[in-house]
Enzyme design. Structure first.
Site, mmCIF file in Angstrom:
data_model
loop_
_atom_site.group_PDB
_atom_site.id
_atom_site.type_symbol
_atom_site.label_atom_id
_atom_site.label_comp_id
_atom_site.label_asym_id
_atom_site.label_seq_id
_atom_site.Cartn_x
_atom_site.Cartn_y
_atom_site.Cartn_z
ATOM 1 N N MET A 145 -5.901 62.229 -14.216
ATOM 2 C CA MET A 145 -5.122 63.345 -14.740
ATOM 3 C C MET A 145 -3.687 62.869 -15.006
ATOM 4 O O MET A 145 -3.349 61.739 -14.745
ATOM 5 C CB MET A 145 -5.140 64.509 -13.750
ATOM 6 C CG MET A 145 -6.535 64.972 -13.398
ATOM 7 S SD MET A 145 -7.404 65.734 -14.778
ATOM 8 C CE MET A 145 -6.907 67.445 -14.576
ATOM 9 N N CYS A 146 -2.879 63.785 -15.451
ATOM 10 C CA CYS A 146 -1.532 63.418 -15.860
ATOM 11 C C CYS A 146 -0.577 64.487 -15.338
ATOM 12 O O CYS A 146 -0.990 65.451 -14.726
ATOM 13 C CB CYS A 146 -1.438 63.363 -17.376
ATOM 14 S SG CYS A 146 -2.803 62.448 -18.119
ATOM 15 N N GLU A 147 0.681 64.287 -15.598
ATOM 16 C CA GLU A 147 1.653 65.330 -15.246
ATOM 17 C C GLU A 147 2.498 65.676 -16.469
ATOM 18 O O GLU A 147 2.919 64.798 -17.229
ATOM 19 C CB GLU A 147 2.551 64.854 -14.097
ATOM 20 C CG GLU A 147 1.758 64.605 -12.835
ATOM 21 C CD GLU A 147 2.282 65.346 -11.608
ATOM 22 O OE1 GLU A 147 3.208 66.180 -11.730
ATOM 23 O OE2 GLU A 147 1.748 65.070 -10.520
#
Lengths: 258, 258
Positions: B1-3
């Protein structure tokens, strides 16, 4: 007017040396203080650094001069505004996506009587320069002719773009650099030159500031690096000067269409 | 995932404080080491800084942390790759021009079974992430519905985009940030929150690194600044957490559509 700088190379190469010379023209040895920009392709990706401040005193230009980003295709531009105010949206290079590729463009010169021509269809200018409008017009013509998918032979596209550039040259001064990240096209209206460096490499001294580079130490024997500029950037080297209406296409540093 | 990180403000505001917290998650307090990017709008223009290297050790991230670029709309993303390799063309945010505006987009999440949906018409992905393909699909749907000119009421466009985002949410996780430089839309699939800061301003402490800011010293009484993030960036402040399928639209820091 403005100054252009570009590079096509067969291995990822940094442009620190040439950009250092160009950046001096943005406020020190030249009057181009109305912003600057530089696009680096890395594979299919690209990144553009821009600043509406003069390149000679920009923090970001300082980063580019000190942090060697290696790239096979680079396009850079320093601006002296004639059409359009000084702002980020009027700062070259301009980029648009077509056919799953980023197309990047920079222009030196000035056009007149273009209002009825540059109406904007699919591609529209964000700023208010004749330069960006001309780019959008070119891209619209390309889509109109070739449709929504790239033709197998990209040389056909660049030959078509050359006829468009010639049409624009009739409206004023139109020195242009255009790339899809793989090919690099240059079109000359009145000021554009290039040099191709390959083994045996020698030394070169910048005209605009007191920097010498020994390419022999910076390169390997198989490197081929072409640098394009509005005016020669170095002393003691022979630059090829293009004539009015002349254009060239490079790929991996080599001339594809002379 | 990412931010994800984004900002909408009524005066040009720097995002150094929030970006400093986010950048720590790119290799120090978080595992998002597969590149990062940040887009700043300044008027109609925008500039994007990107690096395929971890934000916690990137020279360019260092510049962003030390050089306060003032902007009314910012979108940033740090990446932990799931679909698509680590490369510049796969690094968010992504930008396309439509209707003479730069549209910028970043995505957190992962989609499945999208191949038959994301065919690409006018807008095509340059890289090979599900994120960029989803962006191009959204832009294609917007053009198909509204044509070659922006409607007078842009809220209608964002309401339509929300229905598209909801359709994408059915394919996996789809937290999204989208802006035309004036409006900032956020869509939540599972992780997204925001905070609106206005007078009287207080102090805030970053969660990810030992930095405190006193907004009272950095702002004027009329400033309205909304910051959006995947997870809260500060202690001692109340962030608004969005639910699944919820979306918001901001302009100049204020909520337009709740």
């Amino acid at each position: 007017m403005c100054e252009l700088l570009a590079m096509s190379a067969n291995v990822p190469t940094d442009i620190v040396f040439s950009f250092t010379g160009l950046a001096e023209r943005g406020g020190v040895t030249g009057p181009h203080i109305d912003g600057w920009g530089i696009t680096f392709y890395e594979g299919k990706g690209s990144r553009t650094f821009k600043d509406a401040r003069p390149s000679s005193e920009s923090h970001i230009a300082q980063l580019i001069k000190s942090y060697p980003i290696k790239s096979e295709v680079v396009i850079s531009h320093i601006r002296q505004a004639n059409r359009g105010c000084v702002s980020l949206e009027n700062t070259h290079p301009f980029t648009r996506e077509l056919w799953g590729q980023y197309w990047t463009y920079a222009h030196n010169g000035q056009l007149s009587d273009y209002e009825s021509k540059f109406t904007g269809k699919r591609f529209n200018a964000v700023g208010d320069t004749d330069s960006e409008m001309a780019f959008c017009w070119i891209m619209d013509q390309v889509v109109e002719k070739f449709g929504d998918a790239a033709p197998d032979d990209m040389l056909v596209v660049y030959r078509f773009v050359a006829t468009l550039a010639d049409e624009l040259r009739a409206l004023g001064v139109f020195n242009m650099i255009l790339s899809d990240g793989e090919h690099l096209m240059i079109f000359c209206s009145n000021n554009l030159c290039y040099i191709t460096r390959r083994a045996p490499f020698g030394k070169a001294k910048l005209i605009d500031t007191d920097v010498v580079v020994d390419f022999n130490k910076e390169t390997t024997p198989n490197d081929v690096v072409t640098v394009i500029a509005t005016r020669p950037l170095t002393k003691d080297e022979q630059w090829n000067v293009l004539g009015a209406g002349e254009w060239k296409l490079f790929k991996k540093g080599e001339l594809l269409i002379a």
